[in-house]
Design a protein around this motif. Structure first.
Motif, PDB file in Angstrom:
ATOM      1  N   GLU A   1       0.824  -1.204   0.000  1.00 50.74           N
ATOM      2  CA  GLU A   1       0.000   0.000   0.000  1.00 50.74           C
ATOM      3  C   GLU A   1       0.865   1.264   0.000  1.00 50.74           C
ATOM      4  O   GLU A   1       1.890   1.275   0.653  1.00 50.74           O
ATOM      5  N   PRO A   2       0.457   2.311  -0.723  1.00 51.28           N
ATOM      6  CA  PRO A   2      -0.855   2.488  -1.363  1.00 51.28           C
ATOM      7  C   PRO A   2      -1.073   1.698  -2.652  1.00 51.28           C
ATOM      8  O   PRO A   2      -2.201   1.617  -3.097  1.00 51.28           O
ATOM      9  N   LEU A   3      -0.040   1.155  -3.295  1.00 54.63           N
ATOM     10  CA  LEU A   3      -0.283   0.277  -4.442  1.00 54.63           C
ATOM     11  C   LEU A   3      -1.180  -0.881  -4.006  1.00 54.63           C
ATOM     12  O   LEU A   3      -0.909  -1.450  -2.949  1.00 54.63           O
ATOM     13  N   HIS A   4      -2.190  -1.275  -4.728  1.00 53.04           N
ATOM     14  CA  HIS A   4      -2.757  -0.705  -5.926  1.00 53.04           C
ATOM     15  C   HIS A   4      -4.013   0.118  -5.603  1.00 53.04           C
ATOM     16  O   HIS A   4      -4.348   1.034  -6.331  1.00 53.04           O
ATOM     17  N   ALA A   5      -4.693  -0.245  -4.500  1.00 51.93           N
ATOM     18  CA  ALA A   5      -6.003   0.364  -4.244  1.00 51.93           C
ATOM     19  C   ALA A   5      -5.911   1.882  -4.103  1.00 51.93           C
ATOM     20  O   ALA A   5      -6.847   2.601  -4.450  1.00 51.93           O
ATOM     21  N   GLY A   6      -4.772   2.369  -3.603  1.00 50.71           N
ATOM     22  CA  GLY A   6      -4.599   3.809  -3.442  1.00 50.71           C
ATOM     23  C   GLY A   6      -4.515   4.552  -4.762  1.00 50.71           C
ATOM     24  O   GLY A   6      -4.530   5.779  -4.780  1.00 50.71           O
ATOM     25  N   PHE A   7      -4.424   3.822  -5.859  1.00 50.78           N
ATOM     26  CA  PHE A   7      -4.315   4.465  -7.167  1.00 50.78           C
ATOM     27  C   PHE A   7      -5.564   4.253  -8.013  1.00 50.78           C
ATOM     28  O   PHE A   7      -5.531   4.380  -9.238  1.00 50.78           O
TER      29      PHE A   7
ATOM     30  N   GLY B   1       8.195   1.725   3.033  1.00 57.08           N
ATOM     31  CA  GLY B   1       7.099   1.728   4.002  1.00 57.08           C
ATOM     32  C   GLY B   1       7.492   2.243   5.373  1.00 57.08           C
ATOM     33  O   GLY B   1       6.751   2.966   6.011  1.00 57.08           O
ATOM     34  N   GLY B   2       8.695   1.884   5.832  1.00 57.72           N
ATOM     35  CA  GLY B   2       9.115   2.287   7.173  1.00 57.72           C
ATOM     36  C   GLY B   2      10.164   3.380   7.166  1.00 57.72           C
ATOM     37  O   GLY B   2      10.696   3.727   8.222  1.00 57.72           O
ATOM     38  N   THR B   3      10.462   3.897   5.999  1.00 55.01           N
ATOM     39  CA  THR B   3      11.498   4.942   5.913  1.00 55.01           C
ATOM     40  C   THR B   3      10.852   6.312   5.854  1.00 55.01           C
ATOM     41  O   THR B   3       9.950   6.541   5.060  1.00 55.01           O
ATOM     42  N   PRO B   4      11.314   7.231   6.721  1.00 52.07           N
ATOM     43  CA  PRO B   4      10.679   8.550   6.724  1.00 52.07           C
ATOM     44  C   PRO B   4      10.956   9.320   5.432  1.00 52.07           C
ATOM     45  O   PRO B   4      11.975   9.135   4.779  1.00 52.07           O
ATOM     46  N   LEU B   5      10.020  10.187   5.118  1.00 49.85           N
ATOM     47  CA  LEU B   5      10.087  11.018   3.919  1.00 49.85           C
ATOM     48  C   LEU B   5      11.373  11.824   3.860  1.00 49.85           C
ATOM     49  O   LEU B   5      11.949  12.026   2.780  1.00 49.85           O
ATOM     50  N   SER B   6      11.849  12.282   5.013  1.00 48.93           N
ATOM     51  CA  SER B   6      13.064  13.102   5.013  1.00 48.93           C
ATOM     52  C   SER B   6      14.240  12.323   4.442  1.00 48.93           C
ATOM     53  O   SER B   6      15.067  12.869   3.709  1.00 48.93           O
ATOM     54  N   GLU B   7      14.323  11.024   4.754  1.00 48.82           N
ATOM     55  CA  GLU B   7      15.425  10.223   4.204  1.00 48.82           C
ATOM     56  C   GLU B   7      15.246  10.007   2.707  1.00 48.82           C
ATOM     57  O   GLU B   7      16.217   9.955   1.958  1.00 48.82           O
TER      58      GLU B   7
ATOM     59  N   ASN C   1       6.465   7.174  -0.153  1.00 46.34           N
ATOM     60  CA  ASN C   1       6.204   5.748   0.082  1.00 46.34           C
ATOM     61  C   ASN C   1       5.019   5.318  -0.769  1.00 46.34           C
ATOM     62  O   ASN C   1       3.867   5.491  -0.372  1.00 46.34           O
ATOM     63  N   TYR C   2       5.284   4.764  -1.931  1.00 48.89           N
ATOM     64  CA  TYR C   2       4.217   4.443  -2.881  1.00 48.89           C
ATOM     65  C   TYR C   2       4.069   2.947  -3.148  1.00 48.89           C
ATOM     66  O   TYR C   2       2.976   2.452  -3.331  1.00 48.89           O
ATOM     67  N   VAL C   3       5.183   2.250  -3.263  1.00 49.42           N
ATOM     68  CA  VAL C   3       5.146   0.812  -3.556  1.00 49.42           C
ATOM     69  C   VAL C   3       6.000   0.160  -2.469  1.00 49.42           C
ATOM     70  O   VAL C   3       7.217   0.125  -2.550  1.00 49.42           O
ATOM     71  N   THR C   4       5.326  -0.339  -1.454  1.00 49.73           N
ATOM     72  CA  THR C   4       6.005  -0.644  -0.197  1.00 49.73           C
ATOM     73  C   THR C   4       6.015  -2.145   0.106  1.00 49.73           C
ATOM     74  O   THR C   4       5.397  -2.938  -0.591  1.00 49.73           O
TER      75      THR C   4
ATOM     76  N   PRO D   1       2.954   1.323   8.260  1.00 52.24           N
ATOM     77  CA  PRO D   1       2.427   1.283   6.898  1.00 52.24           C
ATOM     78  C   PRO D   1       0.993   1.780   6.819  1.00 52.24           C
ATOM     79  O   PRO D   1       0.227   1.674   7.779  1.00 52.24           O
ATOM     80  N   LEU D   2       0.683   2.308   5.651  1.00 49.66           N
ATOM     81  CA  LEU D   2      -0.632   2.870   5.383  1.00 49.66           C
ATOM     82  C   LEU D   2      -1.750   1.861   5.657  1.00 49.66           C
ATOM     83  O   LEU D   2      -2.826   2.226   6.147  1.00 49.66           O
ATOM     84  N   SER D   3      -1.492   0.586   5.376  1.00 54.46           N
ATOM     85  CA  SER D   3      -2.547  -0.427   5.574  1.00 54.46           C
ATOM     86  C   SER D   3      -2.967  -0.485   7.040  1.00 54.46           C
ATOM     87  O   SER D   3      -4.141  -0.642   7.357  1.00 54.46           O
ATOM     88  N   GLU D   4      -2.004  -0.341   7.949  1.00 52.48           N
ATOM     89  CA  GLU D   4      -2.361  -0.361   9.370  1.00 52.48           C
ATOM     90  C   GLU D   4      -3.127   0.898   9.759  1.00 52.48           C
ATOM     91  O   GLU D   4      -4.013   0.861  10.616  1.00 52.48           O
TER      92      GLU D   4
END
Ligand SMILES: Nc1ncnc2c1ncn2[C@@H]1O[C@H](COP(=O)(O)OP(=O)(O)O)[C@@H](O)[C@H]1O
Ligand SMILES: Nc1ncnc2c1ncn2[C@@H]1O[C@H](COP(=O)(O)OP(=O)(O)O)[C@@H](O)[C@H]1O
Ligand SMILES: [Mg+2]
Ligand SMILES: [Mg+2]
Ligand SMILES: [Mg+2]
Ligand SMILES: [Mg+2]
Lengths: 210, 337, 337, 210
Positions: B58-64, B263-269, B295-298, C266-269
């Motif tokens: 997530e968010p792949l695929h339903a988020g798209f 998925g677990g990496t912050p946006l800043s990194e 974080n798009y394809v996690t 993660p977004l799913s959680e």
């Protein structure tokens, strides 16, 4: 005991029971060279298959049982194993349609059809560290036993033994199909989960005889 | 294992339920399946796009799912391809009569299940085309493997083919745009930590405190090599080199850069890593024309990232810039507006 | 500690540099500071919104710079308020003459530094109003503490006040909208794991494998209580109860629900947790009129989430629905379109 | 030795050197009841302050040195400690403007101004488990020493000792200001990092005398 409809029913119940206990171990094998869900997937699938088989009032051949199993697996397992096992059971069913009680020869026909189905569907062959390495030897062993005039039960035991040996023999192989192939050389040294589950399934078929 | 979940075996169903509720303005459930469709599907006169695969990305695929991107998404169990039934149901629910494009990540399980679904859907009168996405250069080619995996490049295929469908292209044309993207997109990823599949309860692999895993996919599987931890600049170089070896983008040519978190990496990194990648592309004289960081394809809560390079051409750029309105990707108009 | 970084002391500067490059269509740097402003600032005729604070909460604040939200964001070092100088520089760079609203999270450091900056900015001819955000119900009131902290509710203040500024409200009116949001928004958070400040190199607290920390803030500080791990439904109840005790939303009234991830979840959680929260609000007859789910106000790679409830009124709803175009939040128009 | 401009310069250099070594310990104290950055913040600030002081060619009073320190701290420390220490140094500077050499009384005036500045800026008072609990006792001790006719150096030692005792005495307290207050009762049993750094700063001032 004979390989009849009641046997086929017991087989699937026995397979479902086996998979509950073996789920974590299969997940573990898959974690090493795949994504850790093989036990989960098969457990889910065979519980569904066993449910549907036990609700199947009027089956008169093993083929009818196996057909229900095939569609249960296709619609509940998912992943690579779902379509592959689904194909195996569907082909075995089709190849034995109408036979109320399997001879050694029928068994050989069923297993050969299953093994060919998996290879065809998976675009794969033996030696690639997949379930082919259990289905293939099992089919060969059943054919050989049948050729040698053994009973259906003996042929089944030979097939199950061959599947087990085949599964164990996947350990040194480098995978070239399925998820394990992504690991390249790092896939060597681990047993293929699909080959192992095939061996477990055929062992359950043996247990179901008695 | 600590997760914000209830029954580990019910994670996907509960997560989708929450998602559908939070995004009720945009998406709806397909029948009683876990599949998700555009709330306004089938969209008359439009080719429909359907994708799916194991959950956990997530968010792949339903988020798209939404205007300008997917018409339907079909989630399987965590990291496991869905079975054919819900795929067929979703295809039927979004087909306007102009056909459905299946966007399938290249994994044996997905390929087999979507293949079966396509056959069954055709029997129900739905015309289906399929496109396989295989952008992960960490995997050797299909002589030695099941073929390259589909990873973060999938997002770009979905967005760009979605724009082609939205402008009215027919099924063959939309499929052709999607295949063009596939032929021009490459990715490679790194993990700093493994992830834990809820029903398994233990991490999918073990990584020491000073190790990283290079060339990982998005299913928690181990990667191409385990190496001592490195800084972002070195990791960027390691991820970029095999991509550019395979893609052959010349000096002065334009690319889209996607730095995707696992998925677990912050946006800043991720932004920091984007800076490292950009500096390397600058050195080679490759022009970063478009970019996306997030974080798009996690892979659940895995820490790590992937770098994706899409070799742009004017048509792809135009389609990338087209508006999109989905839960996880919204664009109002051309880049920079 | 494994992170996608280079020199741990240079993380903020490098991350901002990557961010500015990836988002060059929307944002630009203020002078040679680390502050970020709208690329088209100062926007003539519009009151400017400025926020900031310690880094490590990305996308807050820089990810919310853009049309319909912030005009400038001033990041400090990780979890440390910025000094007054860059705040003043940023205020000057975005002031169109109609004044600047400072949106300040209620921490001693932020309050003191923004207070000093406001004085200095006024000396430079910039009219400043300040609004303190203190939505965290985990903290007892200021008789016993430095006062409640500003956490995820800050995002709602920035969005809604940003819409008020965009429609042309004057400084006092924008500040008044912001204060209305502050008075009607409450949050509470939970951590499943701590986070590690890059230059510190060790986790900010230690949590056993079967423990969670309830009532955490967004700086890696420990929370109100450490309890045995619980499932999502129970956690939802624990987070919601103190919020609704404080906010007094009656049956039949409308709220906005924000389920915010702490960075490593993660977004799913988060969607699953949203489902749990929604079920509890259903039981009480409280209407979820708007919702937002995602990692928006984070604490580096911390695993966990917070729940924020905003008691809506028609004006707040309208302002929430107004278009916004920032790196981390884009909305094309009213909810559901 | 006297408390003159050269002493003030040495003090800041000494403080910067102390903070390099104490940075991790102060971070650790702050991690227990705050956010773990206090050592980092002060280290950054005092390196900047020491730089600016060493580049300050023409100071003729301690007050001029302290003024530069105040603005360096305000513009580099950030967080809560930046404005508070900035205010402390700014107030001490203002209260001693024009004095080339500090008497015990000047020292008392400086520390009292600093202590009051912190309390005012922080809207806080002693007993709340903050740096007030070091600045306050230090100011009191300097005033008492001055009242008792002690030398400036002796008064400084007394102030530093009092700050140290004050810092240690924060351990059992429950914080009601600053980040530690969020912890409520859980803040008891830990030393306040700001009080500790205040004690270190005044100890550096003593070291700088000799
Ligand atoms: N192309 C293939 N041909 C035959 N068997 C395959 C093929 N690909 C995968 N398999 C089998 O499937 C097993 C993995 O099944 P499973 O873990 O349930 O699916 P997935 O890999 O999608 O997670 C492998 O261990 C292997 O035996
Ligand atoms: N209101 C206040 N009055 C006096 N001192 C305070 C106040 N708030 C915080 N402090 C001091 O500041 C110290 C924390 O400084 P620092 O860690 O650098 O800032 P932050 O809390 O912003 O991270 C505390 O240990 C305390 O001594
Ligand atoms: Mg698997
Ligand atoms: Mg799988
Ligand atoms: Mg701080
Ligand atoms: Mg601190």
């Amino acid at each position: 005991m004979t390989l009849d409809t009641a046997w086929a029913r017991r087989w699937i119940a026995e397979a479902a029971a086996t998979l509950v206990g073996e789920r974590d171990r299969l997940n573990g094998l898959d974690r090493a060279i795949g994504d850790g869900d093989h036990g989960e997937n098969l457990d889910r699938g065979f519980q569904a298959a066993a449910d549907r088989v036990s609700g199947l009032a009027d089956a008169t051949t093993p083929a009818e049982v196996l057909k229900v199993v095939a569609s249960a697996l296709i619609s509940t397992v998912g992943g690579a194993a779902g379509p592959l096992y689904g194909t195996a059971f569907a082909r075995a069913s089709r190849a034995t349609a109408g036979e109320p009680e399997w001879s050694a020869e029928t068994l050989a026909t069923a297993l050969t059809a299953a093994a060919e189905g998996v290879a065809e569907r998976g675009k794969s062959t033996r030696g690639e560290k997949t379930m082919n390495d259990a289905w293939g030897p099992a089919a060969d062993a059943a054919s050989a036993a049948s050729g040698a005039g053994e009973s259906a039960e003996k042929a089944l035991v030979a097939a199950a033994d061959a599947a087990r040996a085949g599964a164990e023999a996947t350990e040194p192989l480098v995978a070239t199909k399925g998820r394990a192939s992504y690991l390249g050389d790092r896939s060597a040294g681990h047993r293929d989960p699909g080959a192992e589950s095939t061996a477990l399934l055929l062992a359950a078929a043996v247990t179901a005889v008695s | 294992m600590k997760k914000l979940i209830n029954d580990p075996h019910n994670v996907v169903a509960e997560s989708i339920a929450g998602f559908l509720r939070a995004e009720s303005g945009r998406v709806a459930r397909v029948g009683d399946t876990l599949a998700v469709r555009r709330v306004d599907a089938p969209v008359q006169g439009k080719v429909a796009l359907l994708s799916g695969g194991g959950s956990g990305h997530e968010p792949l695929h339903a988020g798209f799912v939404g205007r300008g991107m997917l018409d339907a998404a079909v989630p399987g169990p965590v990291f496991t391809s869905p079975t054919p039934d819900p795929i067929v149901a979703a295809a039927q629910s979004v087909d306007s009569g102009r056909g459905v494009l299946f966007i399938v990540k290249n994994y044996t399980g997905d390929v087999l299940n979507f293949e079966t679904a396509a056959e069954l859907a055709e029997l129900e009168g739905v015309t289906v085309e399929s496109v396989l996405v295989d952008d992960d250069v960490a995997v050797r080619d299909s002589l030695y493997t099941a073929g390259r995996r589909g990873v973060a490049g999938t997002l770009l295929v979905e967005k760009i083919a979605g724009a082609a469908a939205e402008r009215g292209d027919d099924l063959e044309a939309v499929a052709s745009v999607a295949r063009t993207v596939v032929s021009r997109v490459r990715s490679m990823g790194v993990a700093l930590s493994a992830c834990t599949v809820p029903h398994a309860g233990v991490p999918s692999f073990d990584l020491a405190d000073d190790e990283i895993e290079i060339g990982i996919g998005i299913h928690g599987e181990p990667g191409r090599a385990r190496i001592p931890a490195e800084d972002a600049d070195h990791i960027a170089a390691r991820l970029l080199a095999p991509i550019l070896e395979d893609l052959e983008v010349a000096k002065g040519e334009r690319v889209l850069v996607l730095v995707n978190g696992m998925g677990g990496t912050p946006l800043s990194e991720l932004h920091l890593l984007f800076g490292s990648v950009a500096a390397l592309l600058d050195e080679r004289g490759i022009i970063i024309d478009r970019s996306l960081v997030g974080n798009y394809v996690t892979a659940l809560e895995m820490q790590g990232a992937s770098v994706t390079i899409l070799h742009l051409d004017p048509e792809l750029t135009e389609l990338w810039d087209a508006p999109v309105d989905t839960p996880a990707l919204v664009r109002r108009g051309p880049h920079g507006e």
